[in-house]
Design a protein around this motif. Structure first.
Motif, PDB file in Angstrom:
ATOM      1  N   ALA A   1       3.483   0.330  -2.084  1.00 41.54           N
ATOM      2  CA  ALA A   1       3.421   1.091  -0.834  1.00 41.54           C
ATOM      3  C   ALA A   1       2.669   2.401  -1.029  1.00 41.54           C
ATOM      4  CB  ALA A   1       4.834   1.356  -0.319  1.00 41.54           C
ATOM      5  N   ASP A   2       2.878   3.073  -2.159  1.00 43.23           N
ATOM      6  CA  ASP A   2       2.152   4.314  -2.430  1.00 43.23           C
ATOM      7  C   ASP A   2       0.645   4.066  -2.469  1.00 43.23           C
ATOM      8  OD1 ASP A   2       4.470   5.808  -2.563  1.00 43.23           O
ATOM      9  OD2 ASP A   2       4.634   5.664  -4.746  1.00 43.23           O
ATOM     10  N   GLY A   3       0.248   3.008  -3.153  1.00 46.35           N
ATOM     11  CA  GLY A   3      -1.171   2.683  -3.231  1.00 46.35           C
ATOM     12  C   GLY A   3      -1.750   2.280  -1.890  1.00 46.35           C
ATOM     13  N   LEU A   4      -1.002   1.491  -1.137  1.00 45.37           N
ATOM     14  CA  LEU A   4      -1.495   1.027   0.161  1.00 45.37           C
ATOM     15  C   LEU A   4      -1.635   2.171   1.155  1.00 45.37           C
ATOM     16  CD1 LEU A   4       0.479  -2.324   0.576  1.00 45.37           C
ATOM     17  CD2 LEU A   4      -1.930  -2.024  -0.056  1.00 45.37           C
ATOM     18  N   VAL A   5      -0.715   3.105   1.122  1.00 42.93           N
ATOM     19  CA  VAL A   5      -0.809   4.236   2.057  1.00 42.93           C
ATOM     20  C   VAL A   5      -2.017   5.109   1.721  1.00 42.93           C
ATOM     21  CG1 VAL A   5       0.323   6.355   2.834  1.00 42.93           C
ATOM     22  CG2 VAL A   5       1.610   4.217   2.705  1.00 42.93           C
ATOM     23  N   THR A   6      -2.302   5.273   0.444  1.00 42.34           N
ATOM     24  CA  THR A   6      -3.530   5.973   0.068  1.00 42.34           C
ATOM     25  C   THR A   6      -4.751   5.247   0.615  1.00 42.34           C
ATOM     26  OG1 THR A   6      -2.546   6.835  -1.962  1.00 42.34           O
ATOM     27  CG2 THR A   6      -4.945   6.746  -1.875  1.00 42.34           C
ATOM     28  N   ALA A   7      -4.763   3.922   0.463  1.00 42.21           N
ATOM     29  CA  ALA A   7      -5.896   3.135   0.943  1.00 42.21           C
ATOM     30  C   ALA A   7      -6.024   3.184   2.461  1.00 42.21           C
ATOM     31  CB  ALA A   7      -5.757   1.691   0.469  1.00 42.21           C
ATOM     32  N   LEU A   8      -4.916   3.051   3.173  1.00 45.70           N
ATOM     33  CA  LEU A   8      -5.034   3.033   4.631  1.00 45.70           C
ATOM     34  C   LEU A   8      -5.361   4.429   5.185  1.00 45.70           C
ATOM     35  CD1 LEU A   8      -2.293   4.130   6.387  1.00 45.70           C
ATOM     36  CD2 LEU A   8      -1.305   2.140   5.227  1.00 45.70           C
ATOM     37  N   THR A   9      -4.983   5.476   4.454  1.00 46.22           N
ATOM     38  CA  THR A   9      -5.366   6.820   4.862  1.00 46.22           C
ATOM     39  C   THR A   9      -6.883   6.983   4.806  1.00 46.22           C
ATOM     40  OG1 THR A   9      -3.283   7.724   4.039  1.00 46.22           O
ATOM     41  CG2 THR A   9      -5.065   9.291   4.400  1.00 46.22           C
ATOM     42  N   LEU A  10      -7.505   6.399   3.795  1.00 46.93           N
ATOM     43  CA  LEU A  10      -8.953   6.488   3.637  1.00 46.93           C
ATOM     44  C   LEU A  10      -9.704   5.525   4.550  1.00 46.93           C
ATOM     45  CD1 LEU A  10      -9.160   6.686  -0.256  1.00 46.93           C
ATOM     46  CD2 LEU A  10      -9.651   8.532   1.350  1.00 46.93           C
ATOM     47  N   LEU A  11      -9.161   4.327   4.748  1.00 46.42           N
ATOM     48  CA  LEU A  11      -9.921   3.252   5.383  1.00 46.42           C
ATOM     49  C   LEU A  11      -9.511   2.936   6.813  1.00 46.42           C
ATOM     50  CD1 LEU A  11      -9.915   0.857   2.299  1.00 46.42           C
ATOM     51  CD2 LEU A  11     -11.770   2.366   3.037  1.00 46.42           C
ATOM     52  N   ASP A  12      -8.279   3.287   7.195  1.00 45.00           N
ATOM     53  CA  ASP A  12      -7.778   3.044   8.543  1.00 45.00           C
ATOM     54  C   ASP A  12      -7.968   1.598   9.003  1.00 45.00           C
ATOM     55  OD1 ASP A  12      -6.622   3.641  10.998  1.00 45.00           O
ATOM     56  OD2 ASP A  12      -8.515   4.267  11.902  1.00 45.00           O
ATOM     57  N   PRO A  13      -7.473   0.614   8.227  1.00 44.90           N
ATOM     58  CA  PRO A  13      -7.619  -0.779   8.643  1.00 44.90           C
ATOM     59  C   PRO A  13      -6.670  -1.126   9.792  1.00 44.90           C
ATOM     60  CG  PRO A  13      -6.252  -0.674   6.699  1.00 44.90           C
ATOM     61  CD  PRO A  13      -6.722   0.727   6.961  1.00 44.90           C
ATOM     62  N   ARG A  14      -7.093  -2.070  10.609  1.00 40.78           N
ATOM     63  CA  ARG A  14      -6.221  -2.554  11.677  1.00 40.78           C
ATOM     64  C   ARG A  14      -5.214  -3.564  11.142  1.00 40.78           C
ATOM     65  NH1 ARG A  14      -7.347  -1.508  16.704  1.00 40.78           N
ATOM     66  NH2 ARG A  14      -9.533  -1.218  16.213  1.00 40.78           N
ATOM     67  N   THR A  15      -5.650  -4.317  10.129  1.00 40.49           N
ATOM     68  CA  THR A  15      -4.796  -5.347   9.529  1.00 40.49           C
ATOM     69  C   THR A  15      -4.824  -5.214   8.018  1.00 40.49           C
ATOM     70  OG1 THR A  15      -5.323  -6.864  11.349  1.00 40.49           O
ATOM     71  CG2 THR A  15      -4.354  -7.829   9.371  1.00 40.49           C
ATOM     72  N   LEU A  16      -3.668  -5.323   7.411  1.00 39.42           N
ATOM     73  CA  LEU A  16      -3.528  -5.295   5.955  1.00 39.42           C
ATOM     74  C   LEU A  16      -3.052  -6.675   5.527  1.00 39.42           C
ATOM     75  CD1 LEU A  16      -3.631  -3.550   3.416  1.00 39.42           C
ATOM     76  CD2 LEU A  16      -1.348  -2.718   3.984  1.00 39.42           C
ATOM     77  N   ILE A  17      -3.880  -7.384   4.764  1.00 37.75           N
ATOM     78  CA  ILE A  17      -3.598  -8.764   4.363  1.00 37.75           C
ATOM     79  C   ILE A  17      -3.209  -8.775   2.891  1.00 37.75           C
ATOM     80  CG2 ILE A  17      -4.507 -11.101   4.218  1.00 37.75           C
ATOM     81  CD1 ILE A  17      -6.742 -10.137   6.198  1.00 37.75           C
ATOM     82  N   ILE A  18      -2.016  -9.258   2.593  1.00 35.75           N
ATOM     83  CA  ILE A  18      -1.529  -9.302   1.217  1.00 35.75           C
ATOM     84  C   ILE A  18      -1.525 -10.755   0.742  1.00 35.75           C
ATOM     85  CG2 ILE A  18       0.323  -8.701  -0.368  1.00 35.75           C
ATOM     86  CD1 ILE A  18      -0.898  -6.285   1.040  1.00 35.75           C
ATOM     87  N   GLY A  19      -2.200 -10.998  -0.376  1.00 34.32           N
ATOM     88  CA  GLY A  19      -2.263 -12.356  -0.924  1.00 34.32           C
ATOM     89  C   GLY A  19      -1.872 -12.378  -2.387  1.00 34.32           C
ATOM     90  N   GLY A  20      -2.253 -13.445  -3.075  1.00 39.29           N
ATOM     91  CA  GLY A  20      -1.943 -13.585  -4.489  1.00 39.29           C
ATOM     92  C   GLY A  20      -0.540 -14.093  -4.743  1.00 39.29           C
ATOM     93  N   GLY A  21      -0.189 -14.160  -6.024  1.00 40.32           N
ATOM     94  CA  GLY A  21       1.079 -14.757  -6.433  1.00 40.32           C
ATOM     95  C   GLY A  21       2.302 -14.085  -5.861  1.00 40.32           C
ATOM     96  N   LEU A  22       2.334 -12.753  -5.790  1.00 40.11           N
ATOM     97  CA  LEU A  22       3.528 -12.077  -5.277  1.00 40.11           C
ATOM     98  C   LEU A  22       3.754 -12.368  -3.804  1.00 40.11           C
ATOM     99  CD1 LEU A  22       3.847  -8.496  -6.819  1.00 40.11           C
ATOM    100  CD2 LEU A  22       4.962 -10.627  -7.475  1.00 40.11           C
ATOM    101  N   ALA A  23       2.690 -12.593  -3.052  1.00 40.00           N
ATOM    102  CA  ALA A  23       2.832 -12.855  -1.615  1.00 40.00           C
ATOM    103  C   ALA A  23       3.572 -14.160  -1.349  1.00 40.00           C
ATOM    104  CB  ALA A  23       1.466 -12.886  -0.946  1.00 40.00           C
TER     105      ALA A  23
END
Length: 319
Positions: A233-255
């Protein structure tokens, strides 16, 4: 029948498809990458497989493929068509696009595996219809693909989207990239596996086992899982602060843990945002086919730029 070749090259295997002009999967195949034989042998295997796929298309569909799209791991110079570096495959500065174009005699597009998977998720998967999205697969490491208006941003030097190397725990665990406290050292599937193996005392335990233990209420598993979710969540909030995406898609094994991941993750992100607009957080839709489908989109774009490649029911795929 006009069609393209899509090829997704991984550390251990290659996934391939032939896709027609309407987005129908005509043929699918898999083959070992053969990295144990060295980088030169891997390159030969890629070229030989592409040639075989071209011959298959000519035999079964009346004409050879009109273009080829290839997704590869590591550092990729998509503009010049060079596979610059891959730790898993051992190559450096391979002019893969030109090698393939020369052998096949068709236009070739070369893409980064995560960005290519993000392209597919954005156009035909979980991000379809979103003008701006961020695709983050949680696997052995963590990378990202920044989607803008049907395209994926590579950046000036090919490093755009490397969210796994945002520092979320200053002074924390060292990362192979040379930094300290990178996101992927805390929230990748590999990191969760390592933490849970230590906490459970079972060296064979992995992230999937941790998720099962979380669902059964094991307090140690809950602690390990929540630490990973908080770092993510800390990393994602940094990313969305910079990029302002409408959708955040999480994939890979943990998903694959489903709501065991997404419920606490949505809560953790929601608690952290202040002025930012909260994006929709969704699981990836295409699984391990995303890279191959994305490679098909790259090939299609060489022929006629388009934002649409309709997904196909797996039952319609022919071998």
């Amino acid at each position: 029948m006009r069609h393209v070749i899509a090829l997704d090259v991984g550390g251990t295997g290659m996934k391939a498809a032939l896709i027609d002009g309407g987005g129908v999967l005509l043929h699918q195949g898999r083959r070992a990458t053969g990295r144990e034989r060295g980088p030169d042998a891997v390159i030969r295997s890629i070229v030989e497989y592409a040639v075989e796929l071209r011959a298959y298309g000519a035999e079964h569909f009346g004409e050879p493929a009109a273009a080829l799209g290839v997704a590869v791991p590591g550092i990729v110079d998509e503009t010049d068509g060079i596979a610059a570096y891959s730790a898993n495959l051992g190559w450096r500065d391979v002019p893969l696009r030109d090698l393939l174009a020369e052998r096949l005699g068709v236009p070739v597009a070369l893409g980064h595996d995560v960005r290519t998977g993000g392209l597919a998720e954005g156009r035909i998967g979980a991000g379809r219809g979103a003008d701006r999205f961020l695709f983050v697969p949680l696997g052995t490491g963590i990378a990202g693909a920044i989607g803008i208006d049907g395209r994926v941003e590579a950046g000036a030097h090919g490093f755009a989207g490397e969210i796994g190397h945002i520092v979320v725990r200053p002074g924390g665990a060292p990362c192979p990239c040379g930094q300290i406290g990178c996101l992927e050292r805390y929230a990748s599937a590999a990191a969760v596996s390592e933490a849970w193996a230590a906490a459970s005392g079972d060296p064979e335990a992995d992230a999937a086992d941790c998720a099962k233990a979380v669902m059964s209420g094991d307090p140690n598993a809950v602690r390990v899982w929540q630490e990973a979710v908080d770092a993510l969540a800390d990393g994602l909030v940094t990313a969305l602060t910079l990029l302002d995406p409408r959708t955040l898609i999480i994939g890979g094994g943990l998903a694959e843990a489903g709501d065991t991941l997404f419920a606490p993750l949505r809560d953790a992100v929601r608690r952290r945002v202040t002025f930012q607009k909260l994006p929709t957080i969704v699981p990836a839709a295409l699984g391990d086919t995303a890279g191959c489908l994305g490679a098909g989109l790259l090939a299609r774009d060489l022929l006629e730029p388009t934002d649409v490649l309709e997904p196909t029911d797996p039952s319609e795929v022919t071998a």
